[in-house]
Design a protein around this motif. Structure first.
Motif, PDB file in Angstrom:
ATOM      1  N   VAL A   1      -8.204   4.511   7.239  1.00  0.00           N
ATOM      2  CA  VAL A   1      -8.511   5.770   7.477  1.00  0.00           C
ATOM      3  C   VAL A   1      -7.447   6.842   6.958  1.00  0.00           C
ATOM      4  O   VAL A   1      -6.438   6.682   8.017  1.00  0.00           O
ATOM      5  CB  VAL A   1      -9.064   6.278   8.536  1.00  0.00           C
ATOM      6  CG1 VAL A   1      -9.412   7.706   8.665  1.00  0.00           C
ATOM      7  CG2 VAL A   1     -10.276   5.568   9.023  1.00  0.00           C
ATOM      8  N   PRO A   2      -7.316   7.468   5.880  1.00  0.00           N
ATOM      9  CA  PRO A   2      -6.331   8.453   5.363  1.00  0.00           C
ATOM     10  C   PRO A   2      -6.196   9.706   6.712  1.00  0.00           C
ATOM     11  O   PRO A   2      -7.053  10.017   6.927  1.00  0.00           O
ATOM     12  CB  PRO A   2      -6.533   9.031   4.157  1.00  0.00           C
ATOM     13  CG  PRO A   2      -7.660   8.056   3.650  1.00  0.00           C
ATOM     14  CD  PRO A   2      -8.349   7.650   4.958  1.00  0.00           C
TER      15      PRO A   2
ATOM     16  N   ASN B   1      -2.473  -4.393   1.049  1.00  0.00           N
ATOM     17  CA  ASN B   1      -3.127  -3.711  -0.288  1.00  0.00           C
ATOM     18  C   ASN B   1      -3.141  -2.268  -0.370  1.00  0.00           C
ATOM     19  O   ASN B   1      -2.800  -1.520  -1.129  1.00  0.00           O
ATOM     20  CB  ASN B   1      -4.338  -4.578  -0.577  1.00  0.00           C
ATOM     21  CG  ASN B   1      -4.298  -5.916  -1.069  1.00  0.00           C
ATOM     22  OD1 ASN B   1      -3.202  -6.044  -1.580  1.00  0.00           O
ATOM     23  ND2 ASN B   1      -5.390  -6.799  -1.094  1.00  0.00           N
ATOM     24  N   GLU B   2      -3.783  -1.665   0.566  1.00  0.00           N
ATOM     25  CA  GLU B   2      -4.160  -0.278   0.665  1.00  0.00           C
ATOM     26  C   GLU B   2      -2.914   0.589   1.005  1.00  0.00           C
ATOM     27  O   GLU B   2      -2.623   1.457   0.573  1.00  0.00           O
ATOM     28  CB  GLU B   2      -4.916   0.156   2.030  1.00  0.00           C
ATOM     29  CG  GLU B   2      -6.473  -0.581   1.912  1.00  0.00           C
ATOM     30  CD  GLU B   2      -7.207   0.104   0.650  1.00  0.00           C
ATOM     31  OE1 GLU B   2      -7.269   1.456   0.765  1.00  0.00           O
ATOM     32  OE2 GLU B   2      -7.209  -0.525  -0.558  1.00  0.00           O
TER      33      GLU B   2
ATOM     34  N   MET C   1      -2.248   3.518  -1.501  1.00  0.00           N
ATOM     35  CA  MET C   1      -2.308   4.712  -1.207  1.00  0.00           C
ATOM     36  C   MET C   1      -0.818   5.378  -0.964  1.00  0.00           C
ATOM     37  O   MET C   1      -0.778   6.615  -0.521  1.00  0.00           O
ATOM     38  CB  MET C   1      -2.957   4.892   0.231  1.00  0.00           C
ATOM     39  CG  MET C   1      -4.242   4.366   0.254  1.00  0.00           C
ATOM     40  SD  MET C   1      -5.315   4.223   1.889  1.00  0.00           S
ATOM     41  CE  MET C   1      -5.247   5.853   2.457  1.00  0.00           C
ATOM     42  N   ASN C   2       0.136   4.431  -1.413  1.00  0.00           N
ATOM     43  CA  ASN C   2       1.529   4.924  -1.349  1.00  0.00           C
ATOM     44  C   ASN C   2       2.028   5.362   0.121  1.00  0.00           C
ATOM     45  O   ASN C   2       2.388   6.345   0.218  1.00  0.00           O
ATOM     46  CB  ASN C   2       1.756   6.136  -2.453  1.00  0.00           C
ATOM     47  CG  ASN C   2       3.256   6.216  -2.541  1.00  0.00           C
ATOM     48  OD1 ASN C   2       3.988   5.237  -2.407  1.00  0.00           O
ATOM     49  ND2 ASN C   2       3.661   7.359  -2.935  1.00  0.00           N
ATOM     50  N   LEU C   3       1.538   4.488   1.132  1.00  0.00           N
ATOM     51  CA  LEU C   3       1.938   5.057   2.432  1.00  0.00           C
ATOM     52  C   LEU C   3       3.315   4.855   2.803  1.00  0.00           C
ATOM     53  O   LEU C   3       4.149   3.993   2.566  1.00  0.00           O
ATOM     54  CB  LEU C   3       0.899   4.098   3.370  1.00  0.00           C
ATOM     55  CG  LEU C   3      -0.463   4.477   3.191  1.00  0.00           C
ATOM     56  CD1 LEU C   3      -1.331   3.583   4.244  1.00  0.00           C
ATOM     57  CD2 LEU C   3      -0.988   5.812   3.509  1.00  0.00           C
ATOM     58  N   SER C   4       3.852   5.759   3.739  1.00  0.00           N
ATOM     59  CA  SER C   4       5.072   5.631   4.388  1.00  0.00           C
ATOM     60  C   SER C   4       4.918   4.913   5.873  1.00  0.00           C
ATOM     61  O   SER C   4       5.654   4.147   6.380  1.00  0.00           O
ATOM     62  CB  SER C   4       5.912   6.710   4.576  1.00  0.00           C
ATOM     63  OG  SER C   4       5.025   7.769   5.057  1.00  0.00           O
TER      64      SER C   4
ATOM     65  N   LEU D   1       8.548  -4.971   4.935  1.00  0.00           N
ATOM     66  CA  LEU D   1       9.053  -5.563   3.720  1.00  0.00           C
ATOM     67  C   LEU D   1       8.668  -4.654   2.661  1.00  0.00           C
ATOM     68  O   LEU D   1       9.391  -4.386   1.691  1.00  0.00           O
ATOM     69  CB  LEU D   1       8.654  -6.853   3.623  1.00  0.00           C
ATOM     70  CG  LEU D   1       9.824  -7.868   4.588  1.00  0.00           C
ATOM     71  CD1 LEU D   1       8.935  -9.201   4.543  1.00  0.00           C
ATOM     72  CD2 LEU D   1      10.784  -7.766   4.385  1.00  0.00           C
ATOM     73  N   THR D   2       7.406  -4.088   2.572  1.00  0.00           N
ATOM     74  CA  THR D   2       6.941  -3.163   1.655  1.00  0.00           C
ATOM     75  C   THR D   2       7.299  -1.694   1.844  1.00  0.00           C
ATOM     76  O   THR D   2       6.832  -1.039   0.809  1.00  0.00           O
ATOM     77  CB  THR D   2       5.654  -3.508   1.443  1.00  0.00           C
ATOM     78  OG1 THR D   2       4.764  -2.884   2.504  1.00  0.00           O
ATOM     79  CG2 THR D   2       5.108  -5.050   1.247  1.00  0.00           C
ATOM     80  N   GLY D   3       8.009  -1.379   2.786  1.00  0.00           N
ATOM     81  CA  GLY D   3       8.521  -0.037   2.682  1.00  0.00           C
ATOM     82  C   GLY D   3       7.511   0.676   3.794  1.00  0.00           C
ATOM     83  O   GLY D   3       7.554   2.056   3.712  1.00  0.00           O
ATOM     84  N   VAL D   4       6.706   0.271   4.413  1.00  0.00           N
ATOM     85  CA  VAL D   4       5.621   0.727   5.202  1.00  0.00           C
ATOM     86  C   VAL D   4       5.973   0.525   6.771  1.00  0.00           C
ATOM     87  O   VAL D   4       6.041  -0.282   7.262  1.00  0.00           O
ATOM     88  CB  VAL D   4       4.170   0.424   4.874  1.00  0.00           C
ATOM     89  CG1 VAL D   4       3.181   1.137   5.976  1.00  0.00           C
ATOM     90  CG2 VAL D   4       3.852   0.832   3.379  1.00  0.00           C
ATOM     91  N   GLU D   5       6.255   1.801   7.433  1.00  0.00           N
ATOM     92  CA  GLU D   5       6.477   1.487   8.724  1.00  0.00           C
ATOM     93  C   GLU D   5       5.276   1.561   9.783  1.00  0.00           C
ATOM     94  O   GLU D   5       4.477   2.348   9.602  1.00  0.00           O
ATOM     95  CB  GLU D   5       7.434   2.612   9.391  1.00  0.00           C
ATOM     96  CG  GLU D   5       8.765   2.630   8.751  1.00  0.00           C
ATOM     97  CD  GLU D   5       9.608   1.333   9.689  1.00  0.00           C
ATOM     98  OE1 GLU D   5       9.327   0.892  10.693  1.00  0.00           O
ATOM     99  OE2 GLU D   5      10.440   0.931   8.776  1.00  0.00           O
ATOM    100  N   ALA D   6       4.953   0.351  10.589  1.00  0.00           N
ATOM    101  CA  ALA D   6       3.554   0.054  11.440  1.00  0.00           C
ATOM    102  C   ALA D   6       3.928   0.718  12.838  1.00  0.00           C
ATOM    103  O   ALA D   6       5.263   0.583  13.403  1.00  0.00           O
ATOM    104  CB  ALA D   6       3.185  -1.178  11.268  1.00  0.00           C
TER     105      ALA D   6
END
Length: 280
Positions: A166-167, A195-196, A200-203, A232-237
């Protein structure tokens, strides 16, 4: 005996178009009764029916193994055509049964007129009945494979819906997980999140587990792997909704809570990212 089989076989071959018409008539009445709509053209239907009857006739005096191969090809092609025209399996199997009836009507007529021995009719049955059974078996297999394919597609779509992304804001999305989270679904979370996240180019990705009743050690470990993979893909969870019992499982794994960046709920997670309604 062979002469009689040859005679009956030739009789069927010579009259295969007429017999196909008989089957057409029987099936038309049956389809009206059962409210079945066959969108294939009359010429198309008659052509297929006549070909199978031709095979039955030749089976009485030609190589049965070769005829069996031809019958199998017929069954597969006919099943594929029936599926294409949205004909149900029960309808096509009813038609296969009609071949037996129509063929035996011919035998009965010949038996009365030429006084064939009963053993001759038994031999005919031993040669043709297995071919009719083979047709039904092949058609059933094609329909089963088709249904399994549809079920796999539907299951895949359902799985994707079970891991919604969900964006929330630009560069931020949330995955609210609800229901049982087993190892298979945890792997799906990994796939969807990565994938998302890229698409979605998420940060930042917020994974909410407040709706998950139980998380065992294996699933907890896989969720941690999801977080590491996203990083590793640049997305902080960020993990939200961690209940005490889930926290205990995570501690038992030796996972550092600070790496999970846990928050009580989605609202707190957004605040930690500087996303506040007052500032929007």
């Amino acid at each position: 005996m062979k002469h009689e089989l040859l005679y009956i076989g030739k009789k069927i071959v010579d009259n295969h178009l007429t017999l196909a018409q008989r089957i057409e008539g029987a099936m038309t009445a049956e389809n009206i009764k059962m409210e079945v709509k066959n969108t294939a053209s009359l010429k198309e239907r008659r052509q297929y029916r006549a070909h199978l009857i031709l095979c039955f006739g030749k089976a009485l005096y030609e190589d049965v193994d070769l005829i069996s191969q031809e019958v199998e090809k017929w069954g597969r092609k006919t099943a594929e055509m029936a599926i294409q025209h949205n004909i149900s399996l029960s309808s096509i199997l009813r038609e296969v049964a009609t071949y037996r009836t129509v063929i035996w009507d011919v035998f009965t007529e010949e038996l009365e007129q030429r006084k064939f021995a009963a053993i001759t009719m038994l031999d005919v049955s031993k040669m043709i009945d297995p071919l009719i059974d083979q047709v039904g078996k092949v058609i059933g297999e094609v329909y089963e494979a088709h249904n399994n394919k549809l079920m796999k597609i539907a299951y895949t779509a359902l799985e994707e819906l079970s891991v919604p992304v969900v964006p929330v804001a630009e560069g931020i999305a949330a995955i609210p997980l609800v229901g049982t989270l087993d190892t298979h679904r945890a792997k799906l979370v990994m796939e969807v999140a990565l994938n998302e996240g890229a698409r979605m180019n998420l940060s930042h990705m917020i994974i909410d587990v407040s709706g998950v009743p139980i998380i065992d050690t294996m699933v907890a470990d896989q969720l941690f792997q999801v977080i590491q993979a996203l990083r590793l893909t640049g997305v902080e969870a960020i993990i939200t909704g961690i209940r005490p019992e889930i926290a205990q499982t995570i501690v038992n794994l030796g996972i550092d809570f600070d790496e999970l960046k846990p928050q009580v709920n989605l609202q707190e997670a957004l605040k930690s990212l500087g996303f506040d309604r007052k500032t929007q």
